[in-house]
Design an enzyme around this catalytic site. Structure first.
Site, PDB file in Angstrom:
ATOM      1  N   HIS A  19       6.994  -7.271   2.543  1.00  0.00           N
ATOM      2  CA  HIS A  19       6.890  -6.006   1.811  1.00  0.00           C
ATOM      3  C   HIS A  19       8.047  -5.821   0.824  1.00  0.00           C
ATOM      4  O   HIS A  19       7.968  -4.978  -0.069  1.00  0.00           O
ATOM      5  CB  HIS A  19       6.893  -4.852   2.824  1.00  0.00           C
ATOM      6  CG  HIS A  19       5.941  -3.739   2.496  1.00  0.00           C
ATOM      7  ND1 HIS A  19       4.860  -3.861   1.646  1.00  0.00           N
ATOM      8  CD2 HIS A  19       5.905  -2.443   2.945  1.00  0.00           C
ATOM      9  CE1 HIS A  19       4.212  -2.710   1.575  1.00  0.00           C
ATOM     10  NE2 HIS A  19       4.829  -1.833   2.351  1.00  0.00           N
ATOM     11  N   ASN A  66       7.087   4.424   1.098  1.00  0.00           N
ATOM     12  CA  ASN A  66       6.080   5.472   0.910  1.00  0.00           C
ATOM     13  C   ASN A  66       6.526   6.604  -0.009  1.00  0.00           C
ATOM     14  O   ASN A  66       5.700   7.418  -0.430  1.00  0.00           O
ATOM     15  CB  ASN A  66       5.668   6.066   2.266  1.00  0.00           C
ATOM     16  CG  ASN A  66       4.951   5.060   3.142  1.00  0.00           C
ATOM     17  OD1 ASN A  66       4.809   3.887   2.788  1.00  0.00           O
ATOM     18  ND2 ASN A  66       4.495   5.507   4.301  1.00  0.00           N
ATOM     19  N   ASP A  91       4.608  -6.342  -3.692  1.00  0.00           N
ATOM     20  CA  ASP A  91       3.812  -7.295  -2.928  1.00  0.00           C
ATOM     21  C   ASP A  91       2.326  -7.003  -3.122  1.00  0.00           C
ATOM     22  O   ASP A  91       1.922  -5.854  -3.291  1.00  0.00           O
ATOM     23  CB  ASP A  91       4.177  -7.208  -1.439  1.00  0.00           C
ATOM     24  CG  ASP A  91       3.989  -5.803  -0.871  1.00  0.00           C
ATOM     25  OD1 ASP A  91       4.548  -4.842  -1.449  1.00  0.00           O
ATOM     26  OD2 ASP A  91       3.276  -5.652   0.148  1.00  0.00           O
ATOM     27  N   ASN A 112       1.053   1.819  -0.567  1.00  0.00           N
ATOM     28  CA  ASN A 112       1.703   3.120  -0.425  1.00  0.00           C
ATOM     29  C   ASN A 112       2.828   3.348  -1.433  1.00  0.00           C
ATOM     30  O   ASN A 112       3.052   4.481  -1.868  1.00  0.00           O
ATOM     31  CB  ASN A 112       2.241   3.289   1.004  1.00  0.00           C
ATOM     32  CG  ASN A 112       1.123   3.515   2.002  1.00  0.00           C
ATOM     33  OD1 ASN A 112       0.071   4.059   1.660  1.00  0.00           O
ATOM     34  ND2 ASN A 112       1.334   3.083   3.239  1.00  0.00           N
TER      35      ASN A 112
END
Length: 232
Positions: A19, A66, A91, A112
């Site tokens: 991530h 997020n 990513d 997100n």
């Protein structure tokens, strides 16, 4: 000014997560292009330098993925930038590992970090989609993206990051084609036009012919001497 944003999560726990490939990308750009040390600002860390003739601000939001849009929006407003000045490295599950694509605008596809950025600055920014592959089932996605790159993945990951850094100047200049070419040269370097022809092994030189000695020396006697000798 351009704003290059790498997405990821702050802290050593997440540093090598899939991530966090966006963080890794801007880290490589900063290192290779001589940007000054990172400093805290805009709910993240920033460093400012030049890529070619373009002034570029690199940003790593530290709001956690997020809420990335909070940091991006704050930096964009401070410098009076538009979404078209923003490039986000992130990513991408829908691309195979090692694949890279550039996209202008569009949806967030459930990512997100992008969802948050959409909410703060709209959709008309550029994304550099860095493929990490998909675990095969959506129930495994969260654990997959928050796990570290495997040792076996380090080679292609390094190639991608080097390629992104190689092409960063072209990306800042708005030439996504040349940027993609720079990535491709790292990820899939061109092969030689053909296997090099093997030169035939050199044969040892044949030995010089050894002079053959005649059985007898040439007969230099006169005819008369031969006749005399015959009757001796």
């Amino acid at each position: 000014m351009q704003l290059f944003v790498g997405l990821g999560n702050p802290g050593a726990k997440y540093a090598r997560n899939r991530h966090n490939i966006g963080f890794l990308a801007v880290d490589r750009i900063a290192e290779d292009h001589g940007f000054p040390p990172w400093r805290s600002k805009f709910q993240g860390v920033i460093t400012e330098g030049r890529l070619g003739t373009e002034k570029v601000l690199l940003l790593k939001p530290e709001t956690f993925m997020n809420l990335s849009g909070q940091s991006v929006g704050e930096a964009m407003r401070f410098y009076k930038l538009t979404p078209e000045d923003v490039v986000v490295f992130h990513d991408e599950l829908d691309l195979a590992p090692g694949k890279v694509r550039v996209k202008q605008g569009g949806g967030h596809a459930g990512h997100n970090g992008l969802r948050s950025i959409h909410g703060h600055i709209g959709a008309e920014y550029t994304r550099v989609r860095l493929g990490i592959g998909h675990p095969g089932h959506r129930d495994r996605v969260s654990a997959y993206v928050l796990s570290d790159f495997a040792k076996a993945e380090q080679d292609w990951l390094d190639d991608v990051l080097r390629g992104v850094s190689d092409g960063a100047t072209d990306l800042a200049a708005g030439d996504s084609g040349r940027f993609m070419n720079a990535v491709a040269l790292r990820v899939n370097p061109p092969r030689s036009s053909g296997a090099a022809k093997t030169a035939p092994a050199s044969q040892p030189p044949e030995p010089a012919a050894t002079p053959v000695e005649p059985d007898t020396a040439p007969d230099a006697r006169s005819p008369l001497q031969k006749l005399v000798d015959k009757f001796r």
